[in-house]
Scaffold this motif. Structure first.
Motif, PDB file in Angstrom:
ATOM      1  N   LYS A  53     -10.475   4.096  -7.534  1.00 22.51           N
ATOM      2  CA  LYS A  53     -10.221   2.741  -8.035  1.00 22.51           C
ATOM      3  C   LYS A  53     -10.872   1.687  -7.150  1.00 22.51           C
ATOM      4  O   LYS A  53     -11.557   0.770  -7.644  1.00 22.51           O
ATOM      5  CB  LYS A  53      -8.718   2.491  -8.123  1.00 22.51           C
ATOM      6  CG  LYS A  53      -8.376   1.090  -8.642  1.00 22.51           C
ATOM      7  CD  LYS A  53      -6.879   0.864  -8.729  1.00 22.51           C
ATOM      8  CE  LYS A  53      -6.258   0.651  -7.359  1.00 22.51           C
ATOM      9  NZ  LYS A  53      -4.839   0.236  -7.459  1.00 22.51           N
ATOM     10  N   TYR A  54     -10.693   1.797  -5.835  1.00 22.36           N
ATOM     11  CA  TYR A  54     -11.214   0.768  -4.934  1.00 22.36           C
ATOM     12  C   TYR A  54     -12.722   0.849  -4.772  1.00 22.36           C
ATOM     13  O   TYR A  54     -13.373  -0.162  -4.478  1.00 22.36           O
ATOM     14  CB  TYR A  54     -10.503   0.839  -3.584  1.00 22.36           C
ATOM     15  CG  TYR A  54      -9.066   0.361  -3.683  1.00 22.36           C
ATOM     16  CD1 TYR A  54      -8.772  -0.884  -4.230  1.00 22.36           C
ATOM     17  CD2 TYR A  54      -8.007   1.157  -3.276  1.00 22.36           C
ATOM     18  CE1 TYR A  54      -7.462  -1.327  -4.357  1.00 22.36           C
ATOM     19  CE2 TYR A  54      -6.689   0.731  -3.390  1.00 22.36           C
ATOM     20  CZ  TYR A  54      -6.426  -0.516  -3.932  1.00 22.36           C
ATOM     21  OH  TYR A  54      -5.127  -0.943  -4.064  1.00 22.36           O
ATOM     22  N   GLN A  90      -4.671   6.068 -12.674  1.00 23.05           N
ATOM     23  CA  GLN A  90      -3.577   5.666 -11.765  1.00 23.05           C
ATOM     24  C   GLN A  90      -2.214   5.987 -12.377  1.00 23.05           C
ATOM     25  O   GLN A  90      -1.220   5.301 -12.138  1.00 23.05           O
ATOM     26  CB  GLN A  90      -3.648   4.167 -11.428  1.00 23.05           C
ATOM     27  CG  GLN A  90      -5.034   3.639 -11.128  1.00 23.05           C
ATOM     28  CD  GLN A  90      -5.668   4.287  -9.914  1.00 23.05           C
ATOM     29  OE1 GLN A  90      -5.156   4.172  -8.809  1.00 23.05           O
ATOM     30  NE2 GLN A  90      -6.784   4.967 -10.115  1.00 23.05           N
ATOM     31  N   MET A 109      -6.600   6.289  -5.870  1.00 22.75           N
ATOM     32  CA  MET A 109      -6.801   4.992  -5.223  1.00 22.75           C
ATOM     33  C   MET A 109      -8.204   4.856  -4.646  1.00 22.75           C
ATOM     34  O   MET A 109      -8.805   3.776  -4.700  1.00 22.75           O
ATOM     35  CB  MET A 109      -5.747   4.798  -4.138  1.00 22.75           C
ATOM     36  CG  MET A 109      -4.325   4.686  -4.708  1.00 22.75           C
ATOM     37  SD  MET A 109      -3.049   4.703  -3.426  1.00 22.75           S
ATOM     38  CE  MET A 109      -3.397   3.142  -2.582  1.00 22.75           C
ATOM     39  N   THR A 110      -8.757   5.935  -4.105  1.00 21.38           N
ATOM     40  CA  THR A 110     -10.129   5.889  -3.582  1.00 21.38           C
ATOM     41  C   THR A 110     -11.104   5.545  -4.695  1.00 21.38           C
ATOM     42  O   THR A 110     -11.956   4.659  -4.547  1.00 21.38           O
ATOM     43  CB  THR A 110     -10.513   7.239  -2.938  1.00 21.38           C
ATOM     44  OG1 THR A 110      -9.683   7.481  -1.798  1.00 21.38           O
ATOM     45  CG2 THR A 110     -11.975   7.235  -2.501  1.00 21.38           C
ATOM     46  N   LEU A 159       0.833  -1.198   0.000  1.00 24.01           N
ATOM     47  CA  LEU A 159       0.000   0.000   0.000  1.00 24.01           C
ATOM     48  C   LEU A 159       0.872   1.256   0.000  1.00 24.01           C
ATOM     49  O   LEU A 159       0.615   2.205  -0.759  1.00 24.01           O
ATOM     50  CB  LEU A 159      -0.913   0.001   1.228  1.00 24.01           C
ATOM     51  CG  LEU A 159      -1.824   1.228   1.384  1.00 24.01           C
ATOM     52  CD1 LEU A 159      -2.881   1.232   0.290  1.00 24.01           C
ATOM     53  CD2 LEU A 159      -2.478   1.248   2.761  1.00 24.01           C
ATOM     54  N   THR A 219      -6.539   2.567   2.237  1.00 24.93           N
ATOM     55  CA  THR A 219      -6.053   3.698   1.441  1.00 24.93           C
ATOM     56  C   THR A 219      -6.240   5.012   2.191  1.00 24.93           C
ATOM     57  O   THR A 219      -5.314   5.827   2.274  1.00 24.93           O
ATOM     58  CB  THR A 219      -6.791   3.767   0.094  1.00 24.93           C
ATOM     59  OG1 THR A 219      -6.419   2.638  -0.701  1.00 24.93           O
ATOM     60  CG2 THR A 219      -6.458   5.047  -0.655  1.00 24.93           C
ATOM     61  N   GLU A 224       2.346   1.815  -3.381  1.00 23.28           N
ATOM     62  CA  GLU A 224       1.362   2.320  -4.333  1.00 23.28           C
ATOM     63  C   GLU A 224       1.105   3.807  -4.102  1.00 23.28           C
ATOM     64  O   GLU A 224       1.031   4.588  -5.060  1.00 23.28           O
ATOM     65  CB  GLU A 224       0.052   1.537  -4.199  1.00 23.28           C
ATOM     66  CG  GLU A 224      -0.980   1.928  -5.250  1.00 23.28           C
ATOM     67  CD  GLU A 224      -2.237   1.074  -5.198  1.00 23.28           C
ATOM     68  OE1 GLU A 224      -3.127   1.299  -6.038  1.00 23.28           O
ATOM     69  OE2 GLU A 224      -2.333   0.198  -4.312  1.00 23.28           O
ATOM     70  N   ILE A 225       0.978   4.191  -2.833  1.00 26.04           N
ATOM     71  CA  ILE A 225       0.756   5.605  -2.505  1.00 26.04           C
ATOM     72  C   ILE A 225       1.930   6.448  -2.985  1.00 26.04           C
ATOM     73  O   ILE A 225       1.748   7.486  -3.642  1.00 26.04           O
ATOM     74  CB  ILE A 225       0.552   5.792  -0.985  1.00 26.04           C
ATOM     75  CG1 ILE A 225      -0.777   5.167  -0.550  1.00 26.04           C
ATOM     76  CG2 ILE A 225       0.579   7.282  -0.610  1.00 26.04           C
ATOM     77  CD1 ILE A 225      -0.973   5.134   0.952  1.00 26.04           C
TER      78      ILE A 225
END
Length: 458
Positions: A317-318, A170, A314-315, A6, A330, A9-10
């Motif tokens: 995407k998930y 992304q 990311m928000t 995580l 996230t 990714e961030i």
């Protein structure tokens, strides 16, 4: 291990955005430096160095006010694209063409808006100059800058849409490349055109910005073609453009979302314009202190925005993937990194605030007047970082109504506190103004935190 993935990714999303953001203030500094060294123009046309610097400052602010109103082209596009990206990933992630209409629709709105701006440029300039109590020379120079740079509007607004779409996909490397190209060329071309063989002087600054924006748009389109030709645009047909606005229900929700973002933009514009306008009432020294303070306050945002963009991508995407566990992780992970930035800048401002002021001005009166207000600079990141981070997360969730309400409420708090404080503490006006600015961020943070349980959901 999951936490490490995580974090990677961030950081992979945040770091390119931070690197791109660092180039932004350099453009303004270079433009001011160029205008301050145009001695030939000053002598030949009768403009003082102060008028040239003032013309650039006012001209740049006019475009800031104008383009802030179209921030929805970036934020709205980013949130919708991120969610669609997640949905495509949930279905296997091979065909990403459902992400294409979001970009095409945003580009269509960008061009329609830009053409309207060009047609209405005279009216927009006259309205914009109402906000600035400047000398005739500064107004003349600001107008000259405006009438040249306005022709970059289609490129500038298109880049808003493209940058938002990249983030939703992304991909923060592509907007980083585009921003570096735009800002780097802006500096190089402005210097070359102002001082080079053509010796365009003041006009060269605006023309350099104009050319840089169009070259930046070409770069963005080239990156779209290179990276997404197969996965997104392989089956594209020109006839699609005619159907972009045909679904009434979809368009209603789209424009309602962008309407919320437009209201939010106006509220933010009101705060920043109001801050400068109110400070100007306290005298030239106080205005200088507040103006420099506001510039220094924004430095940490260039770093925080990187994590806000990561949170946005990311928000969305998930939410599209319908993975509530990853969504919660996230939000928590982005906040840990963002508040880490806040703590670092608290120490930077606390121990280097006076030195940073000295980098901005050598005027002894301004420097001595600024000392009592430096504590406000030190505590600001603790309230600003979470507010900006929530903005990114809410954008990814397309929870635009809550964002608009939070910003409007916080702007009312800002103006209310300034008015009340001015009555109760008339001798502490600058403290009241800076304190109100900090507290409006605290209110925005608190509001978004409280509403997040309902707004940031799948």
């Amino acid at each position: 291990m999951k936490g490490q993935r995580l974090d990677r990714e961030i950081l992979s999303l945040a770091i390119p955005s931070i690197l791109a953001n660092i180039t932004v203030p350099l453009v303004g500094l270079v433009d001011i430096a160029i205008s301050g060294h145009l001695s030939d123009l000053s002598v030949r046309e009768g403009y003082s160095a102060a008028a040239l610097i003032g013309g650039i400052s006012v001209g740049t602010m006019l475009f800031n006010l104008l383009y802030w109103s179209f921030g929805f082209l970036r934020t709205g596009t980013g949130g919708l694209t991120a969610q669609m990206y997640g949905e495509c990933r949930r279905d296997g992630g091979v065909n990403m063409s459902p992400c294409r209409p979001i970009l095409l629709r945003a580009l269509a709105i960008a061009w329609i808006s830009a053409i309207s701006i060009i047609i209405l440029q005279w009216v927009l300039l006259r309205v914009g100059l109402v906000f600035f109590d400047s000398s005739p020379e500064v107004r003349e120079l600001a107008s000259k800058y405006f009438y040249i740079r306005i022709w970059a509007a289609p490129a500038t607004l298109s880049l808003f849409a493209i940058k938002g779409w990249f983030i939703g996909m992304q991909d923060t490397v592509s907007p980083m490349i585009t921003d570096i190209v735009v800002n780097g060329l802006n500096i190089i071309l402005s210097i070359f055109l102002a001082f080079g063989p053509l010796k365009l002087g003041y006009s060269g600054i605006a023309l350099g910005t104009l050319l840089a924006q169009w070259i930046g748009l070409f770069t963005g389109v080239l990156l779209l073609a290179l990276k997404y030709r197969k996965s997104v645009f392989a089956d594209f047909r020109m006839a699609e453009i005619l159907g972009l606005f045909s679904d009434r229900s979809e368009m209603k929700s789209y424009f309602m979302m962008n309407g919320d973002l437009l209201v939010r933009s106006f509220a933010m514009i009101a705060i920043h314009v109001g801050f400068t306008a109110i400070a100007s009432r306290y005298g030239d020294i106080a205005l200088s202190v507040c103006s420099i303070m506001l510039q220094l306050m924004m430095i940490f945002s260039y770093f925080t925005d990187g994590f806000a963009y990561a949170g946005e991508a990311m928000t969305g995407k998930y939410i599209g993937l319908k993975d509530s566990g990853a969504l919660s992780s996230t939000v928590r992970g982005v906040f840990i990194w963002s508040m880490g930035i806040a703590v670092i800048f608290v120490f930077i401002y606390a121990f280097s605030g006076e030195w940073m002021f000295r980098m901005m001005t050598t005027d002894s009166e301004v420097l001595s007047a600024a000392v009592p207000f430096l504590p406000w600079l030190a505590i600001l990141p603790l309230f600003g970082c979470p507010a900006y981070t929530w903005d990114g997360i809410y954008t990814g969730a397309t929870a635009t109504r809550e964002m608009a309400v939070a910003t409007v409420v916080s702007s009312l708090v800002f103006f209310g506190l300034v008015a009340l404080g001015g009555r109760l503490l008339p001798m502490e006006n600058v403290h009241v103004l800076l304190g109100s600015y900090v507290l409006h961020l605290a209110v925005r943070t608190a509001w978004l935190t409280v509403t997040s349980r309902k707004a940031i959901t799948i």
